[in-house]
Design a protein around this motif. Structure first.
Motif, mmCIF file in Angstrom:
data_model
loop_
_atom_site.group_PDB
_atom_site.id
_atom_site.type_symbol
_atom_site.label_atom_id
_atom_site.label_comp_id
_atom_site.label_asym_id
_atom_site.label_seq_id
_atom_site.Cartn_x
_atom_site.Cartn_y
_atom_site.Cartn_z
ATOM 1 N N VAL A 6 -0.444 -0.472 -1.614
ATOM 2 C CA VAL A 6 -0.188 -0.158 -3.025
ATOM 3 C C VAL A 6 -1.493 0.151 -3.747
ATOM 4 O O VAL A 6 -1.587 1.114 -4.506
ATOM 5 C CB VAL A 6 0.574 -1.315 -3.715
ATOM 6 C CG1 VAL A 6 0.615 -1.130 -5.226
ATOM 7 C CG2 VAL A 6 1.981 -1.426 -3.152
ATOM 8 N N ASN A 10 -2.882 4.058 -5.180
ATOM 9 C CA ASN A 10 -3.199 4.239 -6.590
ATOM 10 C C ASN A 10 -4.620 4.752 -6.817
ATOM 11 O O ASN A 10 -5.012 4.986 -7.962
ATOM 12 C CB ASN A 10 -2.967 2.946 -7.371
ATOM 13 C CG ASN A 10 -1.511 2.784 -7.728
ATOM 14 O OD1 ASN A 10 -0.974 3.593 -8.463
ATOM 15 N ND2 ASN A 10 -0.882 1.766 -7.181
ATOM 16 N N THR A 12 -7.347 7.661 -6.780
ATOM 17 C CA THR A 12 -7.315 9.125 -6.871
ATOM 18 C C THR A 12 -7.780 9.817 -5.584
ATOM 19 O O THR A 12 -7.143 10.784 -5.150
ATOM 20 C CB THR A 12 -8.117 9.609 -8.090
ATOM 21 O OG1 THR A 12 -7.549 9.006 -9.263
ATOM 22 C CG2 THR A 12 -8.062 11.107 -8.239
ATOM 23 N N GLN A 15 -4.920 9.719 -3.214
ATOM 24 C CA GLN A 15 -3.857 10.608 -3.681
ATOM 25 C C GLN A 15 -4.203 12.058 -3.379
ATOM 26 O O GLN A 15 -3.344 12.832 -2.939
ATOM 27 C CB GLN A 15 -3.620 10.418 -5.184
ATOM 28 C CG GLN A 15 -3.037 9.072 -5.531
ATOM 29 C CD GLN A 15 -2.970 8.835 -7.027
ATOM 30 O OE1 GLN A 15 -3.394 9.656 -7.836
ATOM 31 N NE2 GLN A 15 -2.421 7.691 -7.409
ATOM 32 N N ARG A 40 -3.238 13.349 -9.578
ATOM 33 C CA ARG A 40 -3.406 11.961 -10.001
ATOM 34 C C ARG A 40 -2.031 11.421 -10.367
ATOM 35 O O ARG A 40 -1.310 12.019 -11.157
ATOM 36 C CB ARG A 40 -4.329 11.847 -11.213
ATOM 37 C CG ARG A 40 -4.677 10.381 -11.510
ATOM 38 C CD ARG A 40 -5.540 10.209 -12.738
ATOM 39 N NE ARG A 40 -4.653 10.160 -13.888
ATOM 40 C CZ ARG A 40 -4.843 10.838 -15.017
ATOM 41 N NH1 ARG A 40 -5.880 11.622 -15.153
ATOM 42 N NH2 ARG A 40 -4.005 10.732 -16.009
ATOM 43 N N ASP A 42 -0.282 7.961 -11.762
ATOM 44 C CA ASP A 42 -0.374 6.605 -12.275
ATOM 45 C C ASP A 42 0.965 5.948 -11.988
ATOM 46 O O ASP A 42 2.014 6.486 -12.359
ATOM 47 C CB ASP A 42 -0.671 6.597 -13.779
ATOM 48 C CG ASP A 42 -2.017 7.230 -14.077
ATOM 49 O OD1 ASP A 42 -2.907 7.178 -13.213
ATOM 50 O OD2 ASP A 42 -2.160 7.795 -15.173
ATOM 51 N N PHE A 43 0.942 4.840 -11.363
ATOM 52 C CA PHE A 43 2.097 4.190 -10.760
ATOM 53 C C PHE A 43 3.398 4.379 -11.542
ATOM 54 O O PHE A 43 3.563 3.861 -12.638
ATOM 55 C CB PHE A 43 1.812 2.713 -10.538
ATOM 56 C CG PHE A 43 2.815 2.051 -9.649
ATOM 57 C CD1 PHE A 43 2.907 2.411 -8.325
ATOM 58 C CD2 PHE A 43 3.683 1.103 -10.150
ATOM 59 C CE1 PHE A 43 3.834 1.814 -7.494
ATOM 60 C CE2 PHE A 43 4.606 0.502 -9.330
ATOM 61 C CZ PHE A 43 4.688 0.855 -8.001
ATOM 62 N N ASP A 74 9.059 4.423 -16.602
ATOM 63 C CA ASP A 74 8.964 3.780 -15.295
ATOM 64 C C ASP A 74 10.085 2.780 -15.040
ATOM 65 O O ASP A 74 10.116 2.133 -14.018
ATOM 66 C CB ASP A 74 7.599 3.117 -15.095
ATOM 67 C CG ASP A 74 7.210 2.196 -16.220
ATOM 68 O OD1 ASP A 74 7.972 2.093 -17.203
ATOM 69 O OD2 ASP A 74 6.139 1.588 -16.135
#
Length: 169
Positions: A6, A10, A12, A15, A40, A42-43, A74
């Motif tokens: 995880v 997260n 960059t 990713q 990018r 973001d969760f 989210d």
């Protein structure tokens, strides 16, 4: 172990590595050039994609998106209906065309690559979502239809749409 994955996903650079690998795989599947400059995530609620380039099979630009952003609630995983708070496209160009000798559009190979060949005849519940705001800056969509002799060009400098009251049902 799961926490490490995880945390890594997260970051960059991780990713971007995964996005470049995905672009390579997509490029092989489509048998054309697909590139992504930067991503990018973001969760679960913010997605930024920069420098997406897809060629058609004639080696012309099918799509170039300088920047695409999506901000989504989210909590839709638990509520079932996503809320798209913000969708933005900047410096984007799409060139869709078909020639006088072919009734197929230059993007048909993309649909064909993901087609299962089966038609879904079952009744499914329509996908529902709420859309709040759309921002377009320097977006050009050109549709050159030489098959029927009709061209459409959409060139938008700076468009902001407050879509709170739109219903997509």
């Amino acid at each position: 172990m799961l926490l490490t994955i995880v945390v890594l996903v997260n970051l960059t650079p991780v990713q971007n590595y995964l996005a470049h690998k995905a672009a390579e795989m997509l490029s092989k599947k489509l048998k054309t050039k697909v590139e992504i400059a930067h991503v990018r995530i973001d969760f679960l609620n913010h997605f930024l994609l920069q420098g997406l380039y897809i060629e058609d099979q004639a080696k012309d630009t099918l799509l170039y998106a300088g920047e695409a952003q999506v901000r989504i609630t989210d909590w839709f995983i638990f509520n079932g209906k996503p809320v798209l708070h913000y969708i933005a496209l900047q410096n984007t160009y799409a060139h869709l065309y078909r020639t006088p000798s072919s009734k197929e559009w230059n993007y048909q190979f993309v649909a064909d690559a993901f087609s299962t060949g089966k038609k879904d005849t079952s009744k499914s519940k329509p996908f529902e979502f709420d859309l709040k705001k759309v921002a377009l800056e320097n977006v050009r969509i050109h549709m050159d239809d030489h098959w029927v002799g009709e061209d459409l060009d959409f060139d938008m400098g700076n468009v902001a749409i407050n879509a709170r009251d739109l219903d997509f049902k």
